[in-house]
Design a protein around this motif. Sequence first.
Motif, short mmCIF file in Angstrom:
data_model
loop_
_atom_site.label_atom_id
_atom_site.label_comp_id
_atom_site.label_asym_id
_atom_site.label_seq_id
_atom_site.Cartn_x
_atom_site.Cartn_y
_atom_site.Cartn_z
N ASP B 156 0.85 -1.20 0.00
CA ASP B 156 0.00 0.00 0.00
C ASP B 156 0.88 1.24 0.00
N TRP B 157 0.30 2.37 -0.38
CA TRP B 157 0.98 3.66 -0.29
C TRP B 157 0.20 4.57 0.63
N ILE B 158 0.95 5.38 1.38
CA ILE B 158 0.30 6.29 2.32
C ILE B 158 0.53 7.71 1.84
N ILE B 159 -0.56 8.43 1.73
CA ILE B 159 -0.49 9.82 1.29
C ILE B 159 -0.71 10.69 2.53
N ASP B 160 0.28 11.49 2.85
CA ASP B 160 0.20 12.32 4.06
C ASP B 160 -0.31 13.70 3.67
N ILE B 161 -1.48 14.05 4.18
CA ILE B 161 -2.11 15.32 3.81
C ILE B 161 -2.03 16.31 4.96
N ASP B 162 -1.66 17.54 4.63
CA ASP B 162 -1.55 18.58 5.64
C ASP B 162 -2.94 18.92 6.20
N ASN B 163 -3.12 18.68 7.50
CA ASN B 163 -4.43 18.91 8.11
C ASN B 163 -4.90 20.36 7.96
N LYS B 164 -3.93 21.28 7.97
CA LYS B 164 -4.30 22.70 7.88
C LYS B 164 -5.09 22.97 6.61
N SER B 165 -4.76 22.25 5.54
CA SER B 165 -5.44 22.54 4.29
C SER B 165 -6.82 21.89 4.23
N LEU B 166 -7.22 21.22 5.33
CA LEU B 166 -8.54 20.60 5.37
C LEU B 166 -9.45 21.30 6.39
N THR B 167 -8.98 22.40 6.94
CA THR B 167 -9.72 23.08 8.00
C THR B 167 -11.17 23.36 7.61
N HIS B 168 -11.36 23.72 6.34
CA HIS B 168 -12.69 24.14 5.89
C HIS B 168 -13.45 23.01 5.20
N ARG B 169 -12.89 21.80 5.21
CA ARG B 169 -13.51 20.71 4.46
C ARG B 169 -13.82 19.52 5.36
N PRO B 170 -14.92 19.61 6.15
CA PRO B 170 -15.26 18.47 7.01
C PRO B 170 -15.43 17.19 6.19
N ASP B 171 -15.80 17.33 4.92
CA ASP B 171 -16.07 16.15 4.10
C ASP B 171 -14.80 15.40 3.72
N LEU B 172 -13.64 16.05 3.89
CA LEU B 172 -12.39 15.38 3.48
C LEU B 172 -11.69 14.68 4.64
N TRP B 173 -12.35 14.60 5.80
CA TRP B 173 -11.71 13.94 6.95
C TRP B 173 -11.97 12.45 6.96
N GLY B 174 -12.27 11.88 5.81
CA GLY B 174 -12.44 10.44 5.67
C GLY B 174 -12.10 10.08 4.24
N HIS B 175 -11.84 8.77 4.02
CA HIS B 175 -11.39 8.34 2.70
C HIS B 175 -12.44 8.55 1.62
N ARG B 176 -13.73 8.40 1.98
CA ARG B 176 -14.74 8.51 0.94
C ARG B 176 -14.80 9.94 0.39
N GLY B 177 -14.66 10.90 1.27
CA GLY B 177 -14.66 12.30 0.81
C GLY B 177 -13.49 12.55 -0.12
N MET B 178 -12.34 12.01 0.25
CA MET B 178 -11.16 12.19 -0.58
C MET B 178 -11.36 11.48 -1.93
N ALA B 179 -12.03 10.31 -1.86
CA ALA B 179 -12.29 9.57 -3.09
C ALA B 179 -13.22 10.36 -4.01
N ARG B 180 -14.15 11.11 -3.41
CA ARG B 180 -15.07 11.93 -4.20
C ARG B 180 -14.27 12.98 -4.98
N GLU B 181 -13.24 13.54 -4.34
CA GLU B 181 -12.37 14.50 -5.02
C GLU B 181 -11.62 13.82 -6.17
N VAL B 182 -11.09 12.62 -5.86
CA VAL B 182 -10.33 11.89 -6.88
C VAL B 182 -11.24 11.61 -8.08
N ALA B 183 -12.47 11.22 -7.78
CA ALA B 183 -13.42 10.94 -8.85
C ALA B 183 -13.65 12.19 -9.71
#
Lengths: 343, 807
Positions: B156-183
Motif C-alpha cells: 500500500d501507499w500512504i499519502i500524508d495530507i496537511d491537516n491545515k489545508s482541510l480546516t474548511h472541508r469536514p467532508d475530506l476527513w475520511g477516505h470517501r470524501g477524498m475519493a469523491r475528489e479523486v473521482a
Amino acid sequence: MSTHDLNHEALAAEALARIGAANNAEALHAAEREFLGKSGVVASLLAQIPSLPPADRGAAGKAANQIKGRLQAAIDERAAWLETQAIESDRQGLGFDPTLPPPRIDMGGLHPITQVTRELEDLFASMGYHILDGPEVERDYYNFEALNIPADHPARDSQDTFYCKGDHPLVLRTHTSPVQVRAMERLKPPFRAVAPGKVFRQESTDASHEHTFHQMEGLVVAKDVSVGHLIGAMKTLLAGIFGKQVEVRLRPGYFPFVEPGFELDARCPFCQTGCSVCKRSTWIELLPCGLVHPAVLRAGGIDPEEWSGFAFGLGLSRLVMLRYGIDDVRHLLSGDLRFLEQF
Amino acid sequence: MHISYNWLARHVDLEGITPQALAENLTLSTAEVEGLFPFAPHLADVVVGHVLERVPHPDADKLGVCRVDVGQGEPLQIVCGAPNVAGGQKVAVATIGTCLPGDFKIKKSKIRGVESEGMICSERELDLGDSHDGIWVLPAEAPIGMPVAQAVGAGDWIIDIDNKSLTHRPDLWGHRGMAREVAAIFERELKPLASDLPPLGAGAPFPVRVDDAACSRYLGLAIDGARQEASPLWLRFLLLAVGQRPLDLLVDLSNFVMLDLGQPNHAFDRSRISQRGIVVRRAHEGERMTTLDGVERALVPQDLLITDGDRPVALAGIMGGADSKVEGDTSQLLLEVATFAPGVIRRTSARLGLRSDSSARFEKHLDPVLPMIAAGHFANLLRAIQPQVEFPLQLTDAGTWTDPARRLSVRPARIRSRLGVELSDAAIVSILSRLGLTPKLQGDQIEIQIPSSRATKDLALEEDVVEEVGRIHRYGNIPTQALVGDLTPPPADPRRRLVRKIQDRLAGAARFRETIQYSFLTDSVLDAMGLAGERCVEVQNPVAEGQGKLRRSLLPNLLEAALKNRQRHGQVALFEVGKGYLPEAANAQGEPMEIHTTAAVLAWPAKASQGTALEHLHAVARDLLLHLGHDLAPAEALGDGHGYPAWLHPKKRIALRSKAGGQVLGFVAQPDPAVQQKLGFDGDVASDLAVLELSIDRLLEEPTAGYRYRALPKFPEVKVDVAILAPDSLPGSEVMTLIEAAGKGIVVDIELFDQFRGEALGADRRSLAFHVKLGSEGRTLTDKDNQKFLDRLARTLEAAGAELRRS
C-alpha cells in the motif's frame, strides 16, 4: 700649479668623494653643511681671502667659487640620484606581501531583514503600492474578526496567539493581515498596498520556528481583479526577489480571509533536480495568497459587488533565510554579532 | 492526515493512476500532500515460509529448531523461541540479509550451538502490532516463497495530507470524501456505499433525550451478540497503513468508519448505562468525570456531556468515559453516531488540552445527514464479519437537526471574471457536475444544489464556487495578466524616509551594526536595571516564565545583546530602529501607544586608549542629527525634567536638543555603574559603555534646518589654539560661548581637542584646549585681529572666573 692650488684640489677631491658616498638624504645634508654651510670649508676658504696679499685675492676668490660651484653641482646631482634611488627602492616593495589580509575593521551594516524589506518596498513602490504600517499590539477585531475568523474558528488554532492582559481584547498580531482592513478603512479604492512588519506566534522555538518573525502583507483592490492578475503580480514580485523569471504554481490553500485561497509555490531557484532547500520536490512553498473574501471587503467598507482584490502574505524571515541559506531562524533576532557581521 | 491508496480504491477505481500521480493531482486541486511513502516496506522483503517440522533444541528447553521451506533450495534451519510455532504453519520468514524495522539486519548465527539461517517473525517484529504472543501465523493459502506483502495484500501507499489545508472541508476527513475528489479530478465514478440499515428488531428505541441544541443529532443503534475477536487482515492492514493500531473488531470498526466516512462514533456497553437512557446535557458546576485515557477531568458548565441521566458516560464528541467502555465480551452495545456544535467541542477540547481524532472532526462542522449513513455502514460491515449479530431495537434518532443542503445561483460571467479565464458555460457546468453539485444552466445563471456534505462549511457563496471551478480547472491553466489602472503614486512617507536615513548613517558612516530584537523583555534584565515595577504591556501566555512584558524602550534588550557579544568581541556597536509600547497612553480601544525610536549601544574594554565610549557615541549622535538636518543646541546635561530613565548614570548623561524646535530629541549617556555591574559587565567583560536613544516621533515633529551649503572661504583662515583653565562650575558650553563672543563675526569653528586635570591646576579646575578657526568673508585677517580676539577672550574669561593660558 701652486701648493695652494694643490690644497684646493685635494679639498675638492675629498668633498666630491664624500658627496659621492652619501647614501641618503641625511648624509648628503651633512656633507652639504660641512662643505658649503655657513661655517663650512668653502666658507672658511672665502673667509681667508681678505688675509691674502691683494694680488692673490682675485685668483683665490675665483678658485674658491669654482670649487663651490663644482661641489654644489655634485650635491644637486647626488640629490637627484638619491631621489631616483628612493623611488626605485620603494618600487622594490621590500617587505610588502600582497597575500596578507588587511586588518579587520567592522564597517557596520544593515540587518538582512532590513535589506530585503527595502528591496521589496522599493519594488512595490515602483509599481504604485503604498507602504503601510500597522500596530503590533493589535485588536482581536483586526487580527481575526474582520478577517472572517470569528471566535471558535478552527483557523485560530493554527495561529498560536499571544493574548494581552487587560480589559480590552488585544493580541500580538499573528500576521500582517490586520493591515488589510485598516488599509481599506484609510484608502479609497482602487489602491495597492504592502505592509511589512513584525509578527508573533506563541510557539516553542527551534531551528525552523520562532515566536517573533517578519512578514509582508500585500493587498490590491480594484475593479475586476482576477486570479490571473494575482499570478501576474506574484511573478513580477518573484522576478524582483530572485533577479530572474521564476516559474510559479498555485494550488488550493485555505485561509478564511481569501476565497479562493492559494499556496503559491516557486520553482526552486537553487536547483534543477531537487535539493535540501526544496526538500527534493523542486518547488518551494513561498507564500499564501488569494482573492480577498467578500466578508473582508465589507469589513473594510468596500462593496464586493463593485470591487475585488487580491492579497498575499510574504514571509520576510523565510525569504531572508532562503536567500542567504540561513539554517536557523533564531539567528535573525539573536543580536549575535557573529551573525550580523556577515551582512 | 494519512490516506491509504488501497483504502481509496475501495471507493473509486484507481486503475492506471499511480500513487505519485494521485498525490500530485490532489496537491494541485484539493489539499497539500506533504509526503508519499510505501506502507511497511519491509513486508516486501519478508517471505512466506512453510514450517515443515519443529523439533526441540538439544540444549535449550524453550527453543525449537524448525525446518522451513521458503520456496528456494533446501529448507532453512531456523531456531525459534516462540511457543506457538508448529509444523504445517505458514509463517513470515526474514532470511539472511533482510533488514527489519529498527535497522535490525538478519545474520547467520548460532544459537546455543545450533545454526540458525533466518528468523520467523512476530507481528511486533514486523511493526504490525503490539502482540507478543508469538510468531505471526499467516493464512494457510499463502503461497510459499511469495513476499508477505503480496501474499496478504499489504502492499500500500500512504499519502500524508496537511491537516491545515482541510480546516474548511469536514467532508475530506475520511477516505470517501477524498475519493469523491479523486473521482471529480480524474472524471471517474464514485462506487456505491452499502449504507442502508440492516433489518432492525421491533424493540422500542433506546431512550435518548437531547437537552441541548449543541447536539444537533443523536443516533443510537443497539447491537447484540458481537464477539470480541481480532479484525480480519484487510481491516488491520488498512488501519495500520494510516497509523492506527488494530485492537479488536469493535474498536477497529469504530475507527474504520470514522476514517472511512469522517464520522466519529462511539460504542457504549449498553448494560452499563442506566436503562432510563441517555441524556445529552451540559455539565454541572463542579462535575467531574474520568475519560477513557484514565484521566479525571474537572468539568465546567459549557462542556457538553453524554450522560445516563446522572453520570457522565462521555465527553461529547471528544472522548468516551472509562466507566462505560466496551470490555471483554460485551454483548449489548449502543452505537452512538451524533453531530455536535463545532464551537462547543472546540472550546472544551482546547480548555482540557484534549484533542482526539473525534474532536478534530466535530470542530470542522460535520454534516448531520452523515450519522445515518455511518450507522448503516458500521452495521453492514459488522454483519459481514460476524453474521450472528442482531439489532434488537428500533433506531433512536434524536435532535433538532435540519438538512443543510441548499440551492445557490452563481453567474458564469462572474466566475470567468474572478478567475481571469475564458471558460465556456458548458465547461463550468461540467466541472460543477463532477463535484456533485448538480448544476443547471438557466440563462446567465447556473443553479446548483449544494449537498449536505459540502453545505455546513465551505460552500455558501458565489466566491466559494469560483474556487471549486478554479481548482478543478487548475490554476496553472489560468493565463497571467498584468494589473492595469489609473494609479496615483503613493504619497511620500516621511517616517520611512527618516528611518532609512538613520539606518544608513548609523550602519554606514558610524559603522554600527543594525540588529532587530525581540519585543519581549526578560524579567531578570528588568530587575538588574531597576525596572521591575515599570508599567508594560503584558501577554497572558508568554513563551517562558518571566518573558511576558513588552518593551517600552529598545535599550534593555540592546544592553543584554551587548553583554553577550562582549564575551567574544572587543568592541560592540549595535543599534536598532523599532517600537516601544506604552500602555498608559492607550486609545479608547485599549491599543497601547506604539512609539518609534532608535537606540544604540557602544561597549569596549574599560581601559581602552581611544577616549570614552560616551564621547564617541555623543559624536555619532551629533553627526546623525546634523545629517538629518537638525541644527543642534549646545550639548547640555540631561536634566531632571526630561524624563530620562532612572538607570542612567546620575551625571554622565547628555541631552540632545534641536536648536529650531527646542525639544529634547533623545540622549546619550552612560548607564549607572551599579546597573552595569548588575547586568554583568564585570570581570572579563567590564566595559566602557554608552547608550543612545532618539525619538523618531519627535524627530518627525521637529522642524529641520535642512542642509545648507557654506561658501568656501575666499580669504585664508587662521587656526588659533587656545588653552583655557576653567573651574568645574563653568560648563564647557559656556566657555565656547565666550570664545564665540570674543571673536564675534570671525569665529568660524571651535573644536575641543584636549582636556585634562592635574594637581597643579587645582582640584576643581580643568584645562580645555580648543582649535579656533578665524576667518572673514571680506578680507584677509591680520595679526591684529588675532591679537584683538585673544585679548578680548582673556578679559571675558577672567570675568567668568577662568583663565586663558598663554604659551
